[in-house]
Design a protein around this motif. Structure first.
Motif, PDB file in Angstrom:
ATOM      1  N   ALA A   1       0.556  -1.219   0.114  1.00 40.55           N
ATOM      2  CA  ALA A   1       0.498   0.336  -0.567  1.00 40.55           C
ATOM      3  C   ALA A   1       0.917   1.193  -0.009  1.00 40.55           C
ATOM      4  O   ALA A   1       2.052   1.404   0.847  1.00 40.55           O
ATOM      5  CB  ALA A   1      -0.755  -0.166   1.550  1.00 40.55           C
ATOM      6  N   THR A   2       0.768   2.394  -1.119  1.00 41.33           N
ATOM      7  CA  THR A   2       1.252   3.263  -1.306  1.00 41.33           C
ATOM      8  C   THR A   2       0.669   4.763  -0.943  1.00 41.33           C
ATOM      9  O   THR A   2      -0.331   5.018  -1.788  1.00 41.33           O
ATOM     10  CB  THR A   2       2.120   3.321  -2.641  1.00 41.33           C
ATOM     11  N   ASN A   3       0.862   5.480  -0.484  1.00 40.78           N
ATOM     12  CA  ASN A   3       0.450   6.860  -0.212  1.00 40.78           C
ATOM     13  C   ASN A   3       0.607   7.572  -0.506  1.00 40.78           C
ATOM     14  O   ASN A   3       1.108   7.528  -1.825  1.00 40.78           O
ATOM     15  CB  ASN A   3       0.804   7.653   1.493  1.00 40.78           C
ATOM     16  N   ILE A   4      -1.114   8.076  -1.693  1.00 40.55           N
ATOM     17  CA  ILE A   4      -0.834   8.880  -2.933  1.00 40.55           C
ATOM     18  C   ILE A   4      -1.216   9.945  -2.242  1.00 40.55           C
ATOM     19  O   ILE A   4      -0.763  10.882  -3.805  1.00 40.55           O
ATOM     20  CB  ILE A   4      -2.859   8.416  -3.662  1.00 40.55           C
ATOM     21  N   SER A   5      -0.882  10.953  -0.930  1.00 43.31           N
ATOM     22  CA  SER A   5      -0.255  12.361  -0.604  1.00 43.31           C
ATOM     23  C   SER A   5       0.160  11.930   1.097  1.00 43.31           C
ATOM     24  O   SER A   5      -0.106  11.357   1.814  1.00 43.31           O
ATOM     25  CB  SER A   5      -1.672  12.700  -0.750  1.00 43.31           C
ATOM     26  N   ALA A   6       0.919  13.399   1.362  1.00 49.63           N
ATOM     27  CA  ALA A   6       0.795  13.634   2.448  1.00 49.63           C
ATOM     28  C   ALA A   6      -0.134  13.155   3.297  1.00 49.63           C
ATOM     29  O   ALA A   6       0.092  13.109   4.442  1.00 49.63           O
ATOM     30  CB  ALA A   6       1.922  14.395   2.930  1.00 49.63           C
ATOM     31  N   GLN A   7      -1.271  13.948   2.958  1.00 49.64           N
ATOM     32  CA  GLN A   7      -2.579  13.724   3.960  1.00 49.64           C
ATOM     33  C   GLN A   7      -2.387  12.472   3.644  1.00 49.64           C
ATOM     34  O   GLN A   7      -3.966  12.189   4.511  1.00 49.64           O
ATOM     35  CB  GLN A   7      -4.103  14.230   2.998  1.00 49.64           C
ATOM     36  N   GLY A   8      -2.735  11.120   2.831  1.00 50.58           N
ATOM     37  CA  GLY A   8      -2.997   9.789   2.779  1.00 50.58           C
ATOM     38  C   GLY A   8      -2.204   9.555   4.209  1.00 50.58           C
ATOM     39  O   GLY A   8      -2.555   7.920   3.845  1.00 50.58           O
ATOM     40  N   ARG A   9      -1.424   9.659   4.367  1.00 49.93           N
ATOM     41  CA  ARG A   9      -0.246   9.031   4.738  1.00 49.93           C
ATOM     42  C   ARG A   9      -0.726   8.923   6.833  1.00 49.93           C
ATOM     43  O   ARG A   9      -1.735   9.446   7.176  1.00 49.93           O
ATOM     44  CB  ARG A   9       1.041   9.515   5.099  1.00 49.93           C
ATOM     45  N   GLY A  10      -1.017   7.284   7.217  1.00 50.37           N
ATOM     46  CA  GLY A  10      -1.212   6.816   8.853  1.00 50.37           C
ATOM     47  C   GLY A  10      -0.369   5.930   9.232  1.00 50.37           C
ATOM     48  O   GLY A  10      -0.563   5.417  10.045  1.00 50.37           O
ATOM     49  N   TYR A  11       0.429   5.965   8.617  1.00 50.96           N
ATOM     50  CA  TYR A  11       1.775   4.973   9.308  1.00 50.96           C
ATOM     51  C   TYR A  11       3.535   5.674   9.225  1.00 50.96           C
ATOM     52  O   TYR A  11       3.354   6.094   7.832  1.00 50.96           O
ATOM     53  CB  TYR A  11       1.566   3.678   8.990  1.00 50.96           C
TER      54      TYR A  11
ATOM     55  N   LEU B   1      -2.444   2.299  -4.949  1.00 51.64           N
ATOM     56  CA  LEU B   1      -3.735   3.244  -4.200  1.00 51.64           C
ATOM     57  C   LEU B   1      -3.842   3.292  -3.241  1.00 51.64           C
ATOM     58  O   LEU B   1      -4.835   2.909  -3.276  1.00 51.64           O
ATOM     59  CB  LEU B   1      -3.311   4.190  -5.545  1.00 51.64           C
ATOM     60  N   TRP B   2      -3.210   4.284  -2.223  1.00 53.99           N
ATOM     61  CA  TRP B   2      -4.003   4.377  -0.765  1.00 53.99           C
ATOM     62  C   TRP B   2      -3.756   5.337   0.112  1.00 53.99           C
ATOM     63  O   TRP B   2      -3.363   6.156   0.141  1.00 53.99           O
ATOM     64  CB  TRP B   2      -2.745   3.339   0.337  1.00 53.99           C
ATOM     65  N   HIS B   3      -5.310   5.923   0.322  1.00 60.19           N
ATOM     66  CA  HIS B   3      -4.970   7.249   1.231  1.00 60.19           C
ATOM     67  C   HIS B   3      -5.927   6.422   2.652  1.00 60.19           C
ATOM     68  O   HIS B   3      -7.512   5.457   2.675  1.00 60.19           O
ATOM     69  CB  HIS B   3      -5.933   7.754   0.469  1.00 60.19           C
TER      70      HIS B   3
ATOM     71  N   ALA C   1      -9.509  -0.349  -2.167  1.00 63.57           N
ATOM     72  CA  ALA C   1     -10.837   0.248  -1.288  1.00 63.57           C
ATOM     73  C   ALA C   1     -11.427  -0.888  -0.695  1.00 63.57           C
ATOM     74  O   ALA C   1     -12.738  -1.523   0.013  1.00 63.57           O
ATOM     75  CB  ALA C   1     -11.860   0.034  -2.373  1.00 63.57           C
ATOM     76  N   ALA C   2     -10.301  -0.854   0.201  1.00 62.94           N
ATOM     77  CA  ALA C   2     -10.415  -2.145   1.845  1.00 62.94           C
ATOM     78  C   ALA C   2      -9.511  -1.857   2.678  1.00 62.94           C
ATOM     79  O   ALA C   2      -9.303  -1.021   2.930  1.00 62.94           O
ATOM     80  CB  ALA C   2      -9.629  -3.415   0.688  1.00 62.94           C
ATOM     81  N   ASN C   3     -10.399  -3.272   3.845  1.00 62.35           N
ATOM     82  CA  ASN C   3      -9.531  -2.975   5.136  1.00 62.35           C
ATOM     83  C   ASN C   3      -9.639  -1.885   5.580  1.00 62.35           C
ATOM     84  O   ASN C   3      -8.863  -0.939   6.042  1.00 62.35           O
ATOM     85  CB  ASN C   3      -7.882  -2.937   5.198  1.00 62.35           C
ATOM     86  N   SER C   4     -10.679  -1.333   5.132  1.00 57.65           N
ATOM     87  CA  SER C   4     -11.357  -0.179   6.415  1.00 57.65           C
ATOM     88  C   SER C   4     -10.323   1.527   6.192  1.00 57.65           C
ATOM     89  O   SER C   4     -10.591   2.622   6.955  1.00 57.65           O
ATOM     90  CB  SER C   4     -11.718   0.249   7.914  1.00 57.65           C
ATOM     91  N   TYR C   5      -9.838   1.645   4.577  1.00 54.91           N
ATOM     92  CA  TYR C   5      -9.315   2.821   4.670  1.00 54.91           C
ATOM     93  C   TYR C   5      -9.786   4.024   3.811  1.00 54.91           C
ATOM     94  O   TYR C   5     -11.455   3.239   3.764  1.00 54.91           O
ATOM     95  CB  TYR C   5      -7.670   2.694   4.045  1.00 54.91           C
ATOM     96  N   LEU C   6      -9.628   4.768   3.607  1.00 58.59           N
ATOM     97  CA  LEU C   6     -10.333   6.247   3.238  1.00 58.59           C
ATOM     98  C   LEU C   6     -12.325   5.192   2.340  1.00 58.59           C
ATOM     99  O   LEU C   6     -13.675   6.162   2.327  1.00 58.59           O
ATOM    100  CB  LEU C   6      -9.806   7.197   2.323  1.00 58.59           C
TER     101      LEU C   6
END
Length: 367
Positions: A62-72, A105-107, A181-186
């Motif tokens: 999983a790769t953050n699409i933006s600085a806002q999308g980062r959680g770890y 693509l991950w947010h 679009a999985a695992n309870s992310y955005l």
């Protein structure tokens, strides 16, 4: 010596849309948390992925699409030129080893800390509903922060973040992309009525709650073409903050999958049960019925072994099988499965963080 390729076509080439697979065994996206604070891949990551190029398809972590999308902390991004250049090292190494790799693509949405967000802002979410649990920052584990609900006019900006990330994945030399679009992310937070209490066009009805995922998919398809785009769903997994499933899983995800068919995607990738824990599903949920609604290739995922994969492939329930944790300690997993060779079980302490040890030093090619 066992030759399991005589028992199944899982070891035979396949084509998912325009993506060529050397076999039907997929490396699932596996977060390893071995990046610097800038989220830039380097030669270590290139070696890691190239070692696993025997997978029919590698779905990058999983790769953050933006600085806002980062959680770890210590997770990779794909929004900067430096990150794109780093990923180009990875894709070049995988291709040189004969492999195929797509970018996921991950947010993360609400599952983040203000410590990880630009200017210390609150994470964004469909609704201001707190998640449960801790996330990892440079200061160690901290509780996730209270999110703020995105304004309707902000959502176009999130879609643009996905579009830019898709463009960057193309620049980085990936063979396609997977919408996470999985695992309870955005995106999953928008899908589920447990986390989406909005009253605008992105909340309320099933059609409205599915809108963002469909708009993001359309934006990514605009960049890549439909036949190089996949999507990952997890209809019942409670990951990322103990998120309850939607109150009507079959209706919500049934509608979504039918709508996804209009794009002609390369594949659908589903976590069958709760990610990395159980294949059990709530009463009234039939994940095989949901996957059967999809018009294209289907990748099954979650706690598979080879025998289960062979059986479900023979029954026509999967077109490919994804393994995650088994690829950690077995870079040559496909060949080991084909030969019936012993598998290494990597200890959990090797999963996250660190450097080369427990990452690129597993035996490869000894049977």
């Amino acid at each position: 010596m066992t030759d399991n390729s005589t028992r199944t076509d899982l070891f035979s080439p396949a084509r998912f849309g325009a993506i060529e697979l050397s076999n039907r065994i997929v490396m699932a996206p596996v977060t390893r948390s071995r990046y610097d604070e800038d989220g830039v891949p380097n030669e270590l990551h290139a070696t890691y992925y190239a070692q696993r190029a025997g997978a029919g398809l590698i779905i990058g972590e999983a790769t953050n699409i933006s600085a806002q999308g980062r959680g770890y902390a210590a997770t990779p991004g794909i929004w900067s030129d430096e990150q794109v250049a780093g990923w180009k090292k990875v894709t070049d190494a995988v291709h040189a080893a004969g492999g195929t790799i797509v970018s996921q693509l991950w947010h993360v949405g609400r599952f983040s800390s203000a410590q990880l967000q630009p200017d210390g802002q609150a994470p964004v979410a469909p609704s201001a509903i707190a998640a449960e649990g801790n996330t990892y920052t440079v200061d160690g584990f901290v509780p996730v922060s209270m999110p703020r609900a995105q304004e309707t006019e902000e959502i176009a900006g999130v879609i643009q973040q996905y579009k830019i990330a898709a463009m960057n994945a193309l620049r980085a030399g990936f063979d396609g992309v997977e919408v996470h679009a999985a695992n309870s992310y955005l995106l999953d937070q928008f899908l589920r009525d447990s986390t989406n209490h909005r009253t605008d066009r992105y909340g309320g009805s099933i059609e409205n709650r599915a809108r963002l995922t469909l708009e993001v998919t359309e934006a990514v398809v605009d960049i890549w073409g439909s036949d190089k785009v996949g999507i990952r769903l997890s209809p019942v997994t409670p990951d990322a903050g103990n998120t309850p499933p939607d109150s009507n899983v079959m209706a919500m995800y049934g509608y979504l999958i039918k709508q996804l068919n209009r794009f002609g995607l390369a594949y659908l990738h589903v976590v069958e049960g709760a990610t990395a824990t159980s294949r059990e599903v709530p009463a009234g949920v039939d994940l095989d019925a949901l996957s059967g609604l999809f018009d294209g290739p289907f990748i099954g995922n979650n706690n598979y072994d080879l025998e289960m994969a062979i059986k479900r492939r023979a029954q026509g329930k999967i077109d490919a099988v994804a393994f995650g944790r088994l690829f950690i300690g077995n870079p040559d997993l496909v060949e080991r499965l084909r030969r019936g060779a012993a598998l290494t079980v990597a200890p959990r302490e090797s999963y996250y963080g660190g450097g080369a040890k427990g990452y690129i030093d597993w035996p490869n090619g000894s049977y």
